[in-house]
Design a protein around this motif. Structure first.
Motif, PDB file in Angstrom:
ATOM      1  N   THR A  67       0.970  -1.304  -0.353  1.00 43.63           N
ATOM      2  CA  THR A  67       0.110   0.176   0.005  1.00 43.63           C
ATOM      3  C   THR A  67       0.647   1.717   0.142  1.00 43.63           C
ATOM      4  OG1 THR A  67       0.237   0.094   2.384  1.00 43.63           O
ATOM      5  CG2 THR A  67      -1.775  -1.418   0.805  1.00 43.63           C
ATOM      6  N   PHE A  68       1.928   1.453   0.761  1.00 48.23           N
ATOM      7  CA  PHE A  68       3.085   2.316   0.461  1.00 48.23           C
ATOM      8  C   PHE A  68       4.174   2.207  -0.401  1.00 48.23           C
ATOM      9  CE2 PHE A  68       3.135   0.157   4.968  1.00 48.23           C
ATOM     10  CZ  PHE A  68       5.338  -0.198   4.446  1.00 48.23           C
ATOM     11  N   ALA A  69       4.243   1.495  -0.778  1.00 47.03           N
ATOM     12  CA  ALA A  69       5.701   0.945  -1.776  1.00 47.03           C
ATOM     13  C   ALA A  69       6.006   1.483  -3.045  1.00 47.03           C
ATOM     14  CB  ALA A  69       5.953  -0.893  -2.138  1.00 47.03           C
ATOM     15  N   ASP A  70       6.808   1.530  -3.125  1.00 48.19           N
ATOM     16  CA  ASP A  70       7.178   2.593  -4.635  1.00 48.19           C
ATOM     17  C   ASP A  70       7.588   1.604  -5.568  1.00 48.19           C
ATOM     18  OD1 ASP A  70       7.784   5.351  -3.073  1.00 48.19           O
ATOM     19  OD2 ASP A  70       9.705   4.004  -2.280  1.00 48.19           O
ATOM     20  N   VAL A  71       7.842   0.342  -5.366  1.00 51.38           N
ATOM     21  CA  VAL A  71       8.128  -0.481  -6.726  1.00 51.38           C
ATOM     22  C   VAL A  71       7.887  -1.722  -6.298  1.00 51.38           C
ATOM     23  CG1 VAL A  71      10.595  -0.803  -6.168  1.00 51.38           C
ATOM     24  CG2 VAL A  71       9.754  -1.323  -8.287  1.00 51.38           C
ATOM     25  N   ARG A 131      12.850  -2.962 -16.944  1.00 51.81           N
ATOM     26  CA  ARG A 131      12.229  -3.222 -15.549  1.00 51.81           C
ATOM     27  C   ARG A 131      11.971  -4.485 -15.522  1.00 51.81           C
ATOM     28  NH1 ARG A 131      10.364   1.847 -13.298  1.00 51.81           N
ATOM     29  NH2 ARG A 131      11.542   2.866 -13.788  1.00 51.81           N
ATOM     30  N   ARG A 132      12.281  -5.522 -16.599  1.00 57.22           N
ATOM     31  CA  ARG A 132      12.129  -6.698 -16.638  1.00 57.22           C
ATOM     32  C   ARG A 132      14.245  -7.305 -15.508  1.00 57.22           C
ATOM     33  NH1 ARG A 132      14.335 -11.572 -18.062  1.00 57.22           N
ATOM     34  NH2 ARG A 132      15.312 -10.371 -20.766  1.00 57.22           N
ATOM     35  N   LEU A 133      13.837  -8.013 -14.403  1.00 55.29           N
ATOM     36  CA  LEU A 133      14.805  -9.015 -13.841  1.00 55.29           C
ATOM     37  C   LEU A 133      15.637  -9.168 -15.015  1.00 55.29           C
ATOM     38  CD1 LEU A 133      13.668  -9.675  -9.718  1.00 55.29           C
ATOM     39  CD2 LEU A 133      14.708  -7.732 -10.744  1.00 55.29           C
ATOM     40  N   GLN A 134      17.104  -9.278 -15.128  1.00 52.23           N
ATOM     41  CA  GLN A 134      17.754  -9.862 -16.715  1.00 52.23           C
ATOM     42  C   GLN A 134      17.942 -10.948 -15.559  1.00 52.23           C
ATOM     43  OE1 GLN A 134      17.373  -8.360 -19.525  1.00 52.23           O
ATOM     44  NE2 GLN A 134      16.004  -6.911 -18.579  1.00 52.23           N
ATOM     45  N   ASN A 135      18.139 -11.121 -15.097  1.00 52.03           N
ATOM     46  CA  ASN A 135      18.468 -12.600 -14.562  1.00 52.03           C
ATOM     47  C   ASN A 135      17.607 -13.543 -13.949  1.00 52.03           C
ATOM     48  OD1 ASN A 135      21.853 -12.447 -15.968  1.00 52.03           O
ATOM     49  ND2 ASN A 135      21.711 -11.153 -14.031  1.00 52.03           N
ATOM     50  N   ALA A 136      16.607 -13.301 -13.654  1.00 42.56           N
ATOM     51  CA  ALA A 136      15.450 -13.887 -12.918  1.00 42.56           C
ATOM     52  C   ALA A 136      14.367 -14.578 -14.112  1.00 42.56           C
ATOM     53  CB  ALA A 136      14.775 -13.129 -12.183  1.00 42.56           C
ATOM     54  N   ASN A 137      14.804 -15.680 -14.745  1.00 43.44           N
ATOM     55  CA  ASN A 137      14.042 -15.971 -15.910  1.00 43.44           C
ATOM     56  C   ASN A 137      12.576 -18.062 -15.556  1.00 43.44           C
ATOM     57  OD1 ASN A 137      14.981 -14.032 -18.175  1.00 43.44           O
ATOM     58  ND2 ASN A 137      17.061 -15.227 -17.325  1.00 43.44           N
ATOM     59  N   SER A 138      12.803 -17.859 -14.896  1.00 43.22           N
ATOM     60  CA  SER A 138      12.491 -18.987 -14.113  1.00 43.22           C
ATOM     61  C   SER A 138      12.109 -19.636 -13.070  1.00 43.22           C
ATOM     62  CB  SER A 138      13.157 -20.340 -15.058  1.00 43.22           C
ATOM     63  OG  SER A 138      13.992 -20.984 -13.637  1.00 43.22           O
ATOM     64  N   PHE A 139      11.247 -20.267 -12.092  1.00 49.64           N
ATOM     65  CA  PHE A 139      10.486 -20.628 -11.152  1.00 49.64           C
ATOM     66  C   PHE A 139      11.233 -20.501  -9.750  1.00 49.64           C
ATOM     67  CE2 PHE A 139       8.990 -22.037  -7.100  1.00 49.64           C
ATOM     68  CZ  PHE A 139       7.713 -20.422  -6.388  1.00 49.64           C
ATOM     69  N   ARG A 140      13.128 -21.279 -10.843  1.00 52.79           N
ATOM     70  CA  ARG A 140      14.109 -21.771  -9.679  1.00 52.79           C
ATOM     71  C   ARG A 140      15.043 -20.209  -9.448  1.00 52.79           C
ATOM     72  NH1 ARG A 140      16.552 -26.704 -10.779  1.00 52.79           N
ATOM     73  NH2 ARG A 140      15.028 -27.731 -12.146  1.00 52.79           N
ATOM     74  N   LEU A 174      10.106  -5.105 -12.038  1.00 53.53           N
ATOM     75  CA  LEU A 174       9.828  -3.870 -10.808  1.00 53.53           C
ATOM     76  C   LEU A 174       9.282  -3.344 -11.735  1.00 53.53           C
ATOM     77  CD1 LEU A 174      14.073  -3.291 -10.974  1.00 53.53           C
ATOM     78  CD2 LEU A 174      12.394  -4.181  -9.185  1.00 53.53           C
ATOM     79  N   VAL A 175       8.038  -3.107 -11.045  1.00 52.67           N
ATOM     80  CA  VAL A 175       6.518  -2.324 -11.368  1.00 52.67           C
ATOM     81  C   VAL A 175       6.283  -1.156 -10.782  1.00 52.67           C
ATOM     82  CG1 VAL A 175       4.391  -2.102 -12.042  1.00 52.67           C
ATOM     83  CG2 VAL A 175       5.370  -4.578 -11.784  1.00 52.67           C
ATOM     84  N   THR A 176       6.776   0.245 -10.638  1.00 54.47           N
ATOM     85  CA  THR A 176       6.597   1.084  -9.970  1.00 54.47           C
ATOM     86  C   THR A 176       4.982   1.145  -9.370  1.00 54.47           C
ATOM     87  OG1 THR A 176       6.246   2.599 -11.990  1.00 54.47           O
ATOM     88  CG2 THR A 176       8.054   2.385 -10.445  1.00 54.47           C
ATOM     89  N   THR A 177       4.452   1.586  -8.176  1.00 56.61           N
ATOM     90  CA  THR A 177       3.323   1.365  -8.055  1.00 56.61           C
ATOM     91  C   THR A 177       2.176   2.687  -8.671  1.00 56.61           C
ATOM     92  OG1 THR A 177       3.936   3.005  -5.729  1.00 56.61           O
ATOM     93  CG2 THR A 177       3.385  -0.213  -5.926  1.00 56.61           C
ATOM     94  N   ASP A 178       2.820   3.901  -9.596  1.00 60.29           N
ATOM     95  CA  ASP A 178       1.893   4.738 -10.171  1.00 60.29           C
ATOM     96  C   ASP A 178       1.840   4.183 -10.905  1.00 60.29           C
ATOM     97  OD1 ASP A 178       4.698   5.182 -11.068  1.00 60.29           O
ATOM     98  OD2 ASP A 178       5.070   7.006 -10.974  1.00 60.29           O
TER      99      ASP A 178
END
Length: 379
Positions: free
Chosen positions: A160-164, A219-228, A181-185
């Motif tokens: 509710t108060f996060a920026d990202v 803003r996509r995490l470049q090294n996060a490519n699977s649930f692992r 990485l989704v900014t809340t605005d």
């Protein structure tokens, strides 16, 4: 604190002083009105609580043992503040540290370490909790240099108060889970506070709805490519949640012990009654055993040999013993045990949330069971 280095011990004592002086006096008040004490965020950052596992932004070199002990110290005073730190530092910042590019780490982590930027971690969904690995329904669709996110998240702390918010979504093209990485605005993103909780009332959990949320590829995490990669973050934080459970048990035990020396029945303090001593000793035994297991799991993390089943065992065991302990401590206080001002009720209630989040006892047990037998029994 004998397991800590001299430098770590000094920082732990500094954290304890802050918690005792600034958090403890207001914890019941903010818990009762279900608000988070926002004025404590910057002082918390100054204690080095954010990003302590990340070499590029931490205030001093430390071990997993220290980070676990810091989680214990924080939860010993208030589980909601411990959870806030766990989300900001353990889940949100570690997601960027593990899954982000060097540019993303430089952009976000220093500001998050100081509390200038607040983060959240969006994995759990209304219809997907324990089965997040396969049951994730939030989707991410590539559209040129952008991604389009659609879906819902639930129980997202700090949202509710996060920026990202780190949002985990399934790529419609390859079916793999990726981080964003989704900014809340961002247009199409809404976070609504979940009301009427009986546990962790200071934590601002939210329902998140995303409808056509546009996120640039940068803003996509470049090294996060699977649930692992998601699981790697959870493995890093799960052991600290186990330490939080120990802290809750310690907080309840200390309050119960104080009460037994002040409360008189039959002309003497109830601390002199055999059955009361039995409850106190059982509680202390649970705490001692849990510290031993958590300590070993953290040492294995420091040695680079910790596996999923080790942190899972620590979390399952410590939270189960926590649940027993807070119940015994509430029993020590009798009817006074359900009143906030007597010091146990908040721990008693908050334990229920810690028992379930970051993997239920059952799911963590099955992770250990798979390691023991070589057979997965999840379904």
């Amino acid at each position: 604190m004998d397991v800590l280095t001299d430098d770590e011990r000094a920082h732990a004592l500094r954290l304890r002083a802050f918690l005792d002086e600034q958090v403890a006096p207001i914890a019941n008040e903010y818990w009762a009105k279900a608000e988070f004490p926002m004025h404590l965020i910057k002082p918390l950052a100054e204690t080095g609580s954010f990003g302590s596992a990340i070499p590029s932004v931490r205030q001093f070199e430390n071990t997993a043992v220290f980070r676990g002990w810091a989680a214990l110290e924080t939860a010993r005073v208030d589980a909601s503040v411990a959870t806030f730190v766990g989300v900001q530092s353990g889940l949100a910042m570690n997601s960027i540290a593990v899954g982000g590019s060097e540019e993303q780490r430089q952009e976000w982590l220093p500001r998050m370490a100081t509390g200038e930027v607040l983060g959240a971690f969006g994995l759990t969904e209304p219809l997907s909790g324990s089965d997040s690995a396969r049951g994730l329904r939030t989707t991410a669709r590539r559209d040129g240099d952008n991604w389009i996110l659609d879906g819902e998240k639930r129980w997202i702390g700090n949202a509710t108060f996060a920026d990202v918010v780190v949002i985990w979504a399934k790529d419609t093209a390859d079916g793999q889970v990726k981080g964003f990485l989704v900014t809340t605005d961002t247009p199409g993103f809404t976070a609504t506070k979940i009301e009427d909780k009986i546990a962790l009332r200071m934590v601002q959990n939210a329902d998140i709805v995303m409808s056509g949320v546009v996120v640039p590829e940068s803003r996509r995490l470049q090294n996060a490519n699977s649930f692992r990669d998601t699981a790697t973050v959870l493995r890093l934080t799960r052991c600290e949640v186990a330490w939080q459970a120990v802290g809750i048990a310690v907080g309840a035990y200390e309050a119960a012990l104080r009460y037994t020396k002040e409360r008189e029945q039959f002309g003497k303090p109830i601390a002199s009654h055999q059955l009361v001593q039995d409850l106190l000793v059982k509680s202390l035994s649970n705490i001692t055993a849990s510290i031993g297991l958590c300590l070993q799991a953290s040492r294995m993390q420091d040695e680079g040999v910790q596996r999923d089943e080790h942190s899972a065992m620590a979390k399952a065991f410590a939270t189960s013993k926590m649940r027993e302990t807070v119940a015994w401590c509430r029993e020590v206080l009798g009817g006074n045990g359900i009143v906030l001002e007597k010091g146990v009720a908040r721990f008693f209630a908050d334990a229920e949330a810690i028992y379930s989040y970051e993997g239920t006892r059952e799911m963590n047990t099955l992770i250990v069971g798979r390691a023991v037998t070589g057979i997965a029994a999840f379904v």
